[in-house]
Write a protein that holds these residues in place. Structure first.
Motif, PDB file in Angstrom:
ATOM      1  N   LEU A 166       0.831  -1.202   0.000  1.00  0.00           N
ATOM      2  CA  LEU A 166       0.000   0.000   0.000  1.00  0.00           C
ATOM      3  C   LEU A 166       0.864   1.250   0.000  1.00  0.00           C
ATOM      4  CD1 LEU A 166      -2.944   1.316   0.539  1.00  0.00           C
ATOM      5  CD2 LEU A 166      -2.026   1.586   2.844  1.00  0.00           C
ATOM      6  N   LEU A 167       1.861   1.301   0.888  1.00  0.00           N
ATOM      7  CA  LEU A 167       2.707   2.487   0.988  1.00  0.00           C
ATOM      8  C   LEU A 167       3.491   2.720  -0.295  1.00  0.00           C
ATOM      9  CD1 LEU A 167       3.964   2.065   4.673  1.00  0.00           C
ATOM     10  CD2 LEU A 167       2.165   3.592   3.826  1.00  0.00           C
ATOM     11  N   ASP A 168       3.907   1.635  -0.950  1.00  0.00           N
ATOM     12  CA  ASP A 168       4.605   1.775  -2.234  1.00  0.00           C
ATOM     13  C   ASP A 168       3.675   2.387  -3.288  1.00  0.00           C
ATOM     14  OD1 ASP A 168       6.913   0.715  -1.192  1.00  0.00           O
ATOM     15  OD2 ASP A 168       6.617  -1.300  -2.037  1.00  0.00           O
ATOM     16  N   LYS A 169       2.430   1.934  -3.314  1.00  0.00           N
ATOM     17  CA  LYS A 169       1.469   2.485  -4.261  1.00  0.00           C
ATOM     18  C   LYS A 169       1.238   3.973  -3.999  1.00  0.00           C
ATOM     19  CE  LYS A 169      -1.150  -1.824  -4.992  1.00  0.00           C
ATOM     20  NZ  LYS A 169      -1.130  -1.911  -6.455  1.00  0.00           N
ATOM     21  N   ARG A 170       1.110   4.329  -2.731  1.00  0.00           N
ATOM     22  CA  ARG A 170       0.913   5.738  -2.377  1.00  0.00           C
ATOM     23  C   ARG A 170       2.149   6.563  -2.767  1.00  0.00           C
ATOM     24  NH1 ARG A 170      -4.089   7.582  -0.234  1.00  0.00           N
ATOM     25  NH2 ARG A 170      -2.794   9.229   0.637  1.00  0.00           N
ATOM     26  N   GLU A 171       3.323   6.005  -2.550  1.00  0.00           N
ATOM     27  CA  GLU A 171       4.562   6.704  -2.892  1.00  0.00           C
ATOM     28  C   GLU A 171       4.643   6.965  -4.399  1.00  0.00           C
ATOM     29  OE1 GLU A 171       8.208   8.577  -2.416  1.00  0.00           O
ATOM     30  OE2 GLU A 171       6.811   7.913  -0.844  1.00  0.00           O
ATOM     31  N   GLN A 172       4.061   6.074  -5.163  1.00  0.00           N
ATOM     32  CA  GLN A 172       4.064   6.223  -6.620  1.00  0.00           C
ATOM     33  C   GLN A 172       2.936   7.134  -7.108  1.00  0.00           C
ATOM     34  OE1 GLN A 172       3.808   2.125  -7.838  1.00  0.00           O
ATOM     35  NE2 GLN A 172       5.756   1.610  -6.837  1.00  0.00           N
ATOM     36  N   GLY A 173       2.173   7.690  -6.183  1.00  0.00           N
ATOM     37  CA  GLY A 173       1.144   8.652  -6.543  1.00  0.00           C
ATOM     38  C   GLY A 173      -0.252   8.077  -6.706  1.00  0.00           C
ATOM     39  N   GLN A 174      -0.437   6.787  -6.419  1.00  0.00           N
ATOM     40  CA  GLN A 174      -1.759   6.185  -6.569  1.00  0.00           C
ATOM     41  C   GLN A 174      -2.648   6.570  -5.390  1.00  0.00           C
ATOM     42  OE1 GLN A 174      -1.610   2.034  -7.521  1.00  0.00           O
ATOM     43  NE2 GLN A 174      -3.774   1.665  -7.101  1.00  0.00           N
ATOM     44  N   LYS A 175      -3.850   7.035  -5.659  1.00  0.00           N
ATOM     45  CA  LYS A 175      -4.818   7.371  -4.613  1.00  0.00           C
ATOM     46  C   LYS A 175      -5.556   6.101  -4.233  1.00  0.00           C
ATOM     47  CE  LYS A 175      -6.007  11.223  -3.564  1.00  0.00           C
ATOM     48  NZ  LYS A 175      -5.634  12.097  -2.413  1.00  0.00           N
ATOM     49  N   ILE A 176      -5.107   5.480  -3.165  1.00  0.00           N
ATOM     50  CA  ILE A 176      -5.670   4.215  -2.734  1.00  0.00           C
ATOM     51  C   ILE A 176      -5.782   4.210  -1.214  1.00  0.00           C
ATOM     52  CG2 ILE A 176      -3.384   3.096  -2.749  1.00  0.00           C
ATOM     53  CD1 ILE A 176      -4.858   0.502  -3.617  1.00  0.00           C
ATOM     54  N   LEU A 177      -6.856   3.613  -0.728  1.00  0.00           N
ATOM     55  CA  LEU A 177      -7.109   3.510   0.702  1.00  0.00           C
ATOM     56  C   LEU A 177      -6.839   2.090   1.155  1.00  0.00           C
ATOM     57  CD1 LEU A 177      -8.341   4.592   3.417  1.00  0.00           C
ATOM     58  CD2 LEU A 177     -10.578   3.870   2.526  1.00  0.00           C
ATOM     59  N   GLY A 178      -6.093   1.951   2.235  1.00  0.00           N
ATOM     60  CA  GLY A 178      -5.874   0.653   2.857  1.00  0.00           C
ATOM     61  C   GLY A 178      -6.824   0.478   4.026  1.00  0.00           C
ATOM     62  N   GLY A 179      -7.606  -0.592   4.000  1.00  0.00           N
ATOM     63  CA  GLY A 179      -8.555  -0.845   5.069  1.00  0.00           C
ATOM     64  C   GLY A 179      -8.091  -1.957   5.987  1.00  0.00           C
ATOM     65  N   LEU A 180      -8.163  -1.685   7.291  1.00  0.00           N
ATOM     66  CA  LEU A 180      -7.919  -2.706   8.301  1.00  0.00           C
ATOM     67  C   LEU A 180      -9.248  -3.014   8.989  1.00  0.00           C
ATOM     68  CD1 LEU A 180      -5.288  -0.408   8.776  1.00  0.00           C
ATOM     69  CD2 LEU A 180      -4.417  -2.620   9.546  1.00  0.00           C
ATOM     70  N   ILE A 181      -9.348  -4.194   9.587  1.00  0.00           N
ATOM     71  CA  ILE A 181     -10.602  -4.610  10.204  1.00  0.00           C
ATOM     72  C   ILE A 181     -10.383  -4.886  11.688  1.00  0.00           C
ATOM     73  CG2 ILE A 181     -12.595  -6.129  10.046  1.00  0.00           C
ATOM     74  CD1 ILE A 181     -11.641  -6.968   7.273  1.00  0.00           C
ATOM     75  N   GLY A 182     -11.266  -4.327  12.508  1.00  0.00           N
ATOM     76  CA  GLY A 182     -11.217  -4.559  13.952  1.00  0.00           C
ATOM     77  C   GLY A 182     -12.608  -4.749  14.517  1.00  0.00           C
ATOM     78  N   THR A 183     -12.679  -5.150  15.759  1.00  0.00           N
ATOM     79  CA  THR A 183     -13.970  -5.267  16.438  1.00  0.00           C
ATOM     80  C   THR A 183     -14.181  -4.077  17.362  1.00  0.00           C
ATOM     81  OG1 THR A 183     -13.135  -6.493  18.377  1.00  0.00           O
ATOM     82  CG2 THR A 183     -13.848  -7.796  16.459  1.00  0.00           C
ATOM     83  N   GLU A 184     -15.456  -3.739  17.545  1.00  0.00           N
ATOM     84  CA  GLU A 184     -15.865  -2.757  18.563  1.00  0.00           C
ATOM     85  C   GLU A 184     -16.421  -3.583  19.716  1.00  0.00           C
ATOM     86  OE1 GLU A 184     -15.832   0.492  19.913  1.00  0.00           O
ATOM     87  OE2 GLU A 184     -17.165   1.406  18.419  1.00  0.00           O
ATOM     88  N   GLY A 185     -15.527  -4.053  20.578  1.00  0.00           N
ATOM     89  CA  GLY A 185     -15.917  -4.928  21.678  1.00  0.00           C
ATOM     90  C   GLY A 185     -15.871  -6.392  21.283  1.00  0.00           C
ATOM     91  N   SER A 186     -15.526  -7.245  22.252  1.00  0.00           N
ATOM     92  CA  SER A 186     -15.431  -8.678  21.972  1.00  0.00           C
ATOM     93  C   SER A 186     -16.723  -9.422  22.268  1.00  0.00           C
ATOM     94  CB  SER A 186     -14.260  -9.287  22.754  1.00  0.00           C
ATOM     95  OG  SER A 186     -13.039  -8.945  22.131  1.00  0.00           O
ATOM     96  N   HIS A 187     -17.834  -8.690  22.276  1.00  0.00           N
ATOM     97  CA  HIS A 187     -19.139  -9.345  22.230  1.00  0.00           C
ATOM     98  C   HIS A 187     -19.195 -10.235  20.994  1.00  0.00           C
ATOM     99  CE1 HIS A 187     -20.236  -6.223  25.134  1.00  0.00           C
ATOM    100  NE2 HIS A 187     -19.688  -5.370  24.294  1.00  0.00           N
TER     101      HIS A 187
END
Length: 388
Positions: A166-187
């Motif tokens: 992702l960072l390499d793509k951004r460094e090359q000027g590509q407009k790209i979003l990297g998404g990470l996934i998490g929980t809001e509580g361990s319910h």
């Protein structure tokens, strides 16, 4: 999350009115943006902002049933608005349980769960209506689908190799979003530790322990027990560590935070919060505990809403960031917007340049701005995401 004003009657009305309309109306009530004239951004601020790697630790965008590949008329964030704001990394957190009459002081486990009604009203898969793990997996599936649909603009980040890509793509000027996934509580675990690996396999790389209810892992900051970490909670921490899942103690009781610090040497995250010495609300834990989290190498995401920072304006958020830097050191402060988390914010994701503008006005150095706006998040992920 604040008052999700839903009822079972509203859920039933799906049959008459349609899911999309109901979802839109509910979200309009919940995810507001304070009315304002267009922000005037100084040219030097915009120049700096356009060259930043921007990262945010907390957004509940996948909770809402709208097409996040398109610019929306409700909420705070979608792919278009995140890219307009130059966001490179966004942690998307999955909400699975939230109490009726929700408040920051005390919520009983007997309270009606709003997310059940929301899941029905929005037409989620039937298996998610009564199963919290399925709710988390369903929300995560939206991000997998987005990565498949628009790979030039969005990719999932699950390990250090993908982060570098992702960072390499951004460094090359590509407009790209990297998404990470998490929980809001361990319910979301439904009390079953085998679900930790199930969620990990679905791309989850951060898990928070509590939300607004006490749960089987321990006490919530907004629950009734003030309990610490349970034995099941301790086992969950060990399993998260084994898999390489980062631990978020947002919404955890002070005793849970104490117990987690005693149990593990892993740096902790508070993905969305304020600092009690700056904003004395029940949403924020003590500065002393924040010190201990920072001393362990942890990271604190500063929120964008009133209960976190007491002044939900761009200048007010920057004041909270400044307090955090003075208290803990710049290397421990990051962004934790809580976008789309049933809160009112002073701007949406497309307008993040106003924070860069206000930090420059407040005398922040460009290095400190780079660190807070995303550099600290990148460093933390480089150190704590799985290698591959």
């Amino acid at each position: 999350m604040k008052h999700l004003l839903l009822s079972l009657a509203l859920a039933a009305s799906v049959l008459l009115s349609g899911c999309d309309r109901i979802s839109s109306e509910v979200e309009k009530q919940q995810n507001g943006v304070i009315s304002h004239l267009p922000f005037v951004i100084a040219p030097e601020a915009q120049h700096l902002h356009d060259r930043l790697i921007i990262g945010d630790w907390h957004a509940d965008t996948t909770l809402w049933e709208r097409d996040i590949s398109q610019r929306g008329e409700t909420g705070h964030g979608d792919l278009v608005r995140y890219l307009e704001g130059n966001v490179a990394l966004q942690m998307f957190t999955t909400v699975t349980k939230s109490p009726s009459g929700q408040n920051y002081q005390s919520n009983s486990n007997d309270s009606f769960d709003n997310i059940t009604a929301l899941a029905i009203a929005q037409g989620w898969p039937v298996n998610s209506w009564q199963n919290l793990t399925e709710r988390a997996l369903y929300q995560a599936s939206k991000l997998h689908q987005l990565a498949e649909k628009q790979p030039e603009q969005f990719m999932l980040v699950r390990n250090q190799q993908e982060l570098k890509r992702l960072l390499d793509k951004r460094e090359q000027g590509q407009k790209i979003l990297g998404g990470l996934i998490g929980t809001e509580g361990s319910h979301a675990l439904e009390g079953d530790l085998t679900n930790i690996e199930r969620l990990y396999q679905a791309g989850f790389r951060m898990m928070s322990l509590q939300h607004f209810f006490d749960n089987r892992l321990g006490g919530s900051l907004h629950g009734t027990s003030n309990a610490g970490l349970s034995e099941l909670g301790a086992q969950a921490i060990r399993e998260m560590e084994r898999l390489g899942i980062m631990i978020d103690v947002s919404h955890s009781s002070p005793q849970v935070v104490e117990d987690v610090l005693a149990l593990t040497q892993s740096p902790l995250i508070i993905s969305h919060t304020g600092l009690y010495g700056h904003c004395q609300t029940h949403r924020n834990i003590s500065d002393e505990l924040m010190h201990r989290i920072a001393e362990r190498g942890g990271i604190i995401g500063i929120g964008f809403w009133d209960a976190a920072v007491c002044d939900a304006s761009p200048k007010g958020i920057v004041k909270a960031i400044s307090y955090g830097i003075d208290l803990l050191g710049v290397e421990h402060i990051a962004l934790g917007s809580d976008f789309d988390g049933a809160v009112v914010t002073p701007f949406d994701a497309s307008e993040l340049a106003v924070l860069t503008h206000e930090m420059l006005k407040a005398g922040f150095s460009s290095d400190d701005i780079r660190a807070v706006m995303g550099g600290n998040m990148v460093r933390f992920l480089q150190q704590h995401l799985p290698v591959n």
